[in-house]
Design an enzyme around this catalytic site. Structure first.
Site, PDB file in Angstrom:
ATOM      1  CG  ASP A  96      -0.125  -0.328   2.511  1.00  0.00           C
ATOM      2  OD1 ASP A  96       1.098  -0.116   2.518  1.00  0.00           O
ATOM      3  OD2 ASP A  96      -0.741  -0.780   3.498  1.00  0.00           O
ATOM      4  CD  GLU A 118       0.935  -6.693   3.265  1.00  0.00           C
ATOM      5  OE1 GLU A 118       0.860  -5.452   3.236  1.00  0.00           O
ATOM      6  OE2 GLU A 118       1.773  -7.302   3.948  1.00  0.00           O
ATOM      7  CD  GLU A 132       0.363   4.254   4.637  1.00  0.00           C
ATOM      8  OE1 GLU A 132      -0.592   4.891   5.155  1.00  0.00           O
ATOM      9  OE2 GLU A 132       1.552   4.604   4.791  1.00  0.00           O
ATOM     10  CG  HIS A 205       6.697   4.480  10.175  1.00  0.00           C
ATOM     11  ND1 HIS A 205       6.468   3.246  10.697  1.00  0.00           N
ATOM     12  CD2 HIS A 205       6.160   4.458   8.924  1.00  0.00           C
ATOM     13  CE1 HIS A 205       5.827   2.499   9.809  1.00  0.00           C
ATOM     14  NE2 HIS A 205       5.615   3.215   8.727  1.00  0.00           N
ATOM     15  NE  ARG A 207       3.746  10.047   3.976  1.00  0.00           N
ATOM     16  CZ  ARG A 207       4.410  10.992   3.326  1.00  0.00           C
ATOM     17  NH1 ARG A 207       3.970  12.224   3.317  1.00  0.00           N
ATOM     18  NH2 ARG A 207       5.510  10.708   2.665  1.00  0.00           N
ATOM     19  CG  HIS A 238      10.830   5.943   9.733  1.00  0.00           C
ATOM     20  ND1 HIS A 238      11.096   6.927   8.813  1.00  0.00           N
ATOM     21  CD2 HIS A 238      10.181   4.974   9.061  1.00  0.00           C
ATOM     22  CE1 HIS A 238      10.628   6.560   7.624  1.00  0.00           C
ATOM     23  NE2 HIS A 238      10.064   5.366   7.757  1.00  0.00           N
TER      24      HIS A 238
END
Ligand code: UD1
Ligand code: UDP
Length: 365
Positions: A96, A118, A132, A205, A207, A238
């Site tokens: 994604d 996936e 995503e 991490h 967004r 990250h």
């Protein structure tokens, strides 16, 4: 020989596609072309090196502060140009990310069939995870082969009108790598800490969590570390500067908290396997934690991996500081509850997903 073009760009895509790439290369029946966008740089290169996968093309597009439009635009244009020249029989993307979405769109515009590894994961909330959930829904709309990791993912696709003959339940390729990395005699300064102390492993991490939610998560973890001095919190940070800035501010000065660079995959897997509890907003870590049986508090309101929640290993707790703290305390102080949670499960696969996908691809192509 028919050609499959793999297009990916980030650490997790590489971790989950390299086992399949190496499986196909070893069979020598289909040709593979490896195109990386370079959406990630250091975090991607380390994984490629670890699997011995050398890209045929690297778009090298990573920039600090890159926007979603930047990544989409550059991958769409560059992938379109590459597909025109190389004419693959199938374009394979994973999961994604924005690289996966833009590459699938480029293939769709050129009427090249698309395979989605996936496929079918959903929260049915476009804001979580962002972007995503949008990316994977769009990829599934244009893909013709759907490699769903679980029966629940298959059900999502069926509900959305995908034909059953185009869905293959394979397990998650992320579990394939785990089968070879985790070793009882593994030793590293970070994994060796678990011989003396209980380790709380932390990663964040997403967004949608950058900003206040991340401050909340880190402040809860600092309170946890201050309350339980016997714990060692290890947080591989990250590479996103927006994440590392908040991590340093909130977690930088506590004695039993270690902030470190992203870890090489085998070190990270072995650290997971030896951790007492994991706190994460990651996708892939949820699957790996379930396979390893490490109790995990998922720092999200919803998860697209309900199988792990049903198995008892995962619990979605969101990002509110008090809730994260209280959920941890309740798990940590109730040994009966902890033991019920700490059970390994094969809900995300048995480590044979790449073999299954390679079998299907050989048959179809
Ligand atoms: C991306 C994916 C996300 C995935 C995550 C895995 C999208 C929109 N997001 O998010 O789905 O969960 O990767 O980690 O596709 N950076 C470096 N070096 C690296 C990697 C990143 O410096 O090796 C920094 C750069 O400044 C970059 C920033 O991190 O601009 C953000 O990277 P980006 O790929 O845009 O977003 P992620 O949050 O990593
Ligand atoms: N990982 C790693 N080193 C680290 C942190 C994570 O190798 O320091 C691996 C982890 O085992 C998992 C993947 O990276 O396979 C998860 O990546 P990430 O959380 O960045 O992305 P997501 O899965 O959320 O898309």
């Amino acid at each position: 020989m028919k050609k499959i073009s793999f297009v990916f760009g980030t650490r997790p895509e590489a971790i989950k596609l390299c086992p399949l790439i190496n499986e196909l290369k070893s069979r020598k029946i289909l040709q593979t072309e490896i195109i990386v966008s370079g959406q990630h740089r250091e975090m991607l290169d380390g994984v490629l090196d670890g699997f011995g996968v050398v890209p045929d093309v690297n778009m090298n597009l990573m920039r600090e502060g890159q926007s979603l439009s930047d990544i989409t635009e550059r991958v769409l244009c560059e992938a379109s140009r590459l597909f025109k020249d190389s004419l693959p029989s199938l374009v394979l993307v994973h999961g994604d990310t924005t690289t996966a979405f833009a590459a699938a769109l480029a293939a769709f515009y050129q009427k090249i069939p698309i395979g989605h590894v996936e496929a079918g994961l959903r929260t049915y909330n476009l804001k979580e995870p962002f972007p995503e959930e949008f990316n994977r829904r769009l990829i599934d709309t244009v893909a013709s082969l759907h490699f769903a990791p679980t029966e629940s993912a298959k059900e999502n696709l069926l509900r959305e009108g995908v034909e059953e003959k185009n869905i293959f339940v394979t397990g998650n390729t992320g579990i394939d790598a785990l089968k070879s990395t985790v070793k009882e005699n593994f030793s590293h300064p970070l994994t060796d800490i678990a011989k003396k102390k209980r380790v709380l492993l932390l990663t964040a991490h997403r967004r949608e969590n950058i900003g206040e939610p991340l401050y909340n998560i880190y402040s809860a973890v600092r309170r946890i570390a201050e309350k339980y001095r016997e714990l060692c919190v290890i947080c591989p940070v990250h590479k996103n500067p927006a994440v590392s800035k908040i991590a340093c501010l909130e977690l930088g000065n506590t004695e039993n908290i270690i902030l470190c660079e992203p870890l090489e995959l085998s070190v990270f897997h072995n650290l997971m396997a030896r951790s007492y509890v994991i706190l994460t907003d990651s996708g892939g870590i949820q699957e790996e934690a379930a396979a390893l049986g490490v109790p995990t508090l998922v720092l999200r309101n919803v998860t697209e991996r309900p199988e792990g929640v049903r198995a008892g290993v995962l619990r979605a707790v969101g990002c509110d500081a008090d809730t994260v703290y209280n959920e941890f305390v309740s798990l940590y102080e109730d040994s009966e509850k902890y033991l019920k949670t700490a059970r390994s499960s094969e809900v995300f696969g048995t480590g044979k997903a790449s073999e299954k996908i390679a079998d299907i691809l050989e048959k179809i192509l």
